[in-house]
Scaffold this active site. Structure first.
Site, short mmCIF file in Angstrom:
data_model
loop_
_atom_site.label_atom_id
_atom_site.label_comp_id
_atom_site.label_asym_id
_atom_site.label_seq_id
_atom_site.Cartn_x
_atom_site.Cartn_y
_atom_site.Cartn_z
N ASN A 37 -83.24 28.03 -44.37
CA ASN A 37 -84.30 28.96 -43.93
C ASN A 37 -83.97 29.48 -42.53
O ASN A 37 -82.95 29.12 -41.95
CB ASN A 37 -85.67 28.26 -43.97
CG ASN A 37 -85.68 27.03 -43.08
OD1 ASN A 37 -85.53 27.12 -41.87
ND2 ASN A 37 -85.83 25.85 -43.70
N ASP A 44 -88.17 22.41 -49.04
CA ASP A 44 -89.08 21.71 -49.97
C ASP A 44 -88.38 21.32 -51.26
O ASP A 44 -88.84 20.43 -51.96
CB ASP A 44 -90.28 22.61 -50.29
CG ASP A 44 -91.22 22.72 -49.10
OD1 ASP A 44 -91.28 21.76 -48.31
OD2 ASP A 44 -91.88 23.77 -48.96
N LYS A 66 -66.99 24.88 -57.28
CA LYS A 66 -67.71 26.09 -56.87
C LYS A 66 -68.27 26.78 -58.11
O LYS A 66 -67.57 26.91 -59.12
CB LYS A 66 -66.73 27.00 -56.14
CG LYS A 66 -67.33 28.24 -55.57
CD LYS A 66 -66.25 29.10 -54.92
CE LYS A 66 -66.78 30.50 -54.72
NZ LYS A 66 -65.74 31.48 -54.53
N PHE A 119 -96.30 20.42 -38.00
CA PHE A 119 -96.25 21.87 -37.81
C PHE A 119 -96.55 22.54 -39.14
O PHE A 119 -96.32 21.97 -40.20
CB PHE A 119 -94.88 22.31 -37.30
CG PHE A 119 -94.75 22.18 -35.81
CD1 PHE A 119 -94.66 20.93 -35.23
CD2 PHE A 119 -94.74 23.31 -35.00
CE1 PHE A 119 -94.57 20.80 -33.85
CE2 PHE A 119 -94.63 23.19 -33.62
CZ PHE A 119 -94.55 21.93 -33.04
N LYS A 168 -103.19 20.58 -44.16
CA LYS A 168 -101.96 19.79 -43.99
C LYS A 168 -102.19 18.63 -43.03
O LYS A 168 -101.66 17.54 -43.22
CB LYS A 168 -100.82 20.68 -43.49
CG LYS A 168 -100.29 21.60 -44.59
CD LYS A 168 -99.19 22.53 -44.10
CE LYS A 168 -98.83 23.52 -45.20
NZ LYS A 168 -97.87 24.53 -44.78
N LYS A 215 -101.59 15.06 -44.69
CA LYS A 215 -100.40 14.34 -44.18
C LYS A 215 -100.76 13.34 -43.09
O LYS A 215 -99.88 12.74 -42.46
CB LYS A 215 -99.35 15.34 -43.70
CG LYS A 215 -98.90 16.32 -44.81
CD LYS A 215 -97.64 17.07 -44.48
CE LYS A 215 -97.37 18.17 -45.49
NZ LYS A 215 -96.00 18.68 -45.45
#
Ligand code: CTP
Length: 406
Positions: A210, A279, A289, A323, A337, A341
């Protein structure tokens, strides 16, 4: 601290007098430098009276009695004698000159000779502030580690309302103090920070990742170390150097990050889980490959371990800060969250906005706490956001210590 205050030529120059007073009240020793344009707005005499020192207004100061240069290299001495260079108001012209290394007056020259911390408090008209040239210069300066105290919003001298008003002098002084370790409020704490993205391989040469740059997590690790904590930084692959006085543990995958975090959890009193963990991952990574044979390729992905959720389950009395990077329903998602969490605090940021968040040098966050408070911070340099987050962490820690049985 010995603060060299540079006053630029803008209408806000008169507020620099208030700033000098505020610095002196907090025990700082102040020397003022004024640009030629600043003198058009306010008399050097004002600052000379406040500081009891001659104000520096020119690169070449002549002794009029003997007609000799008092010191041709005064800027070197002045640079060495001060701990901080604080420019307020930092005009668009000063930002441009600092970004490009100009040296055509005392302020710009002493800036080049200065090795300490530079703090810029810009002030200008909103349209000028938003101009890409100004924003580019700010970006260059932020990348060099300069701190920018963002202007406030409000009525401007030009009769419009918007961003561009010099930050309140008290806020500037507070920021300066926070940078310079007046507060060692995390002394004795063992802080574990995770940062950056994770990379999940899909074959020997490709991966899913990301856009996280690691800048926010690195700024937090740096600030925590400066505030006296002993810091372990578990980081995914990033392109920035680790901060000084921090133990760096480099990882690639979510699984490796989990293992590194759990291994170092024992001693940690505060865990700040800033990393943008993937995730999902490919469980069975092919040894060869993937070839371009099919017209459509589907990847089968399995969930990665949710490290923060696991930390929440084994929280004990350590502080856990999560975060949330969101594109919608920022505060609702942050609260959800935080509860699921089991975090003490959650820092939420909107990631689909220009100029802040992922990859950017600046950020704008909402800090959501368990007792229902929402503290808004930014938009500001990530180093300033890091300080604001740690302010809340230190406060929570203080409460925990206070409520612990003797
Ligand atoms: N996190 C984690 N392990 C994961 C995923 C996320 O530790 N496998 C942590 C992140 O470090 C962050 C928090 O969980 O502190 C929230 O991450 P985010 O990606 O916003 O939330 P998710 O729980 O993954 O939910 P979603 O992606 O559906 O919004």
């Amino acid at each position: 601290m010995r603060v060299l205050v540079g006053v630029g030529g803008g209408i806000a120059a008169y507020k620099a007098a208030e700033l000098v007073r505020a610095l002196q009240k907090r025990g700082h020793d102040v020397q003022v430098v004024m640009t030629a344009a600043a003198i058009e707005f306010i008399q050097p005499l004002t600052f000379a009276a406040l500081t009891g020192k001659k104000v520096i207004t020119s690169l070449f100061s002549r002794d009029s009695a003997t007609d000799t240069l008092s010191s041709a290299v005064e800027h070197i001495g002045v640079a060495q004698e001060h701990d901080v260079l604080l420019v307020a108001p930092a005009t668009a012209d000063i930002l441009s000159k600092f970004a490009h290394g100009a040296a055509d007056d005392f302020l710009t020259t002493v800036h080049l000779a200065f090795a300490g911390k530079v703090i810029l408090a810009p002030a200008m008209n909103t349209v000028m502030w938003n101009h890409p040239a100004v924003q580019e210069n700010l970006k260059v300066l932020a990348t060099r580690g300069y701190s920018i105290v963002d202007p406030d919003e409000g009525w401007l001298a030009c009769g419009t309302v918007g961003a561009g008003r010099l930050a309140d002098p008290e806020r500037i002084v507070e920021f300066l103090d926070s940078l310079h370790n007046k507060r060692r409020d995390l002394e004795g704490e063992q802080v574990l920070v995770t940062a950056g993205p994770t990379q999940e391989a899909i074959d020997p040469v490709r991966f899913i990742s990301n856009r996280s740059s690691g800048k926010m997590g690195y700024a937090i690790a740096n600030a925590a170390a400066q505030r006296g904590a002993s810091v372990v930084l578990v980081s995914g692959p990033v392109a920035i150097p680790p901060p000084p006085n921090v133990e760096l543990v480099s990882v690639h995958t979510a699984e490796e990050m989990r293992a590194a975090v759990m291994e170092r959890l024992g001693a940690a009193t505060i865990v700040i889980k800033n990393a943008a963990v993937a995730d999902y991952h490919v469980s069975d990574i092919p040894k060869q490959k993937l070839k371009k044979t099919a017209t459509r390729l589907s990847l089968e992905l399995d969930p990665t371990p949710d490290i923060l959720a696991e930390l929440g389950q084994k929280k004990g009395d350590r502080l856990l800060i999560g975060f949330a990077a969101e594109t919608d329903n920022l505060l609702d998602e942050a609260r959800r969250k935080m509860t699921t969490k089991n975090c003490d605090m959650l820092v939420a940021n909107q990631v689909n906005r220009e100029g802040v968040g992922f990859e950017a040098d600046r950020n704008e966050v909402d800090i959501v706490t368990r007792d229902g408070r929402v503290i808004h911070a930014g938009p500001a340099d990530k180093s300033e956001i890091a300080e604001r987050i740690l302010d809340q962490v230190a406060t929570l820690r203080l409460h925990l210590h206070a409520s612990a049985p003797a």
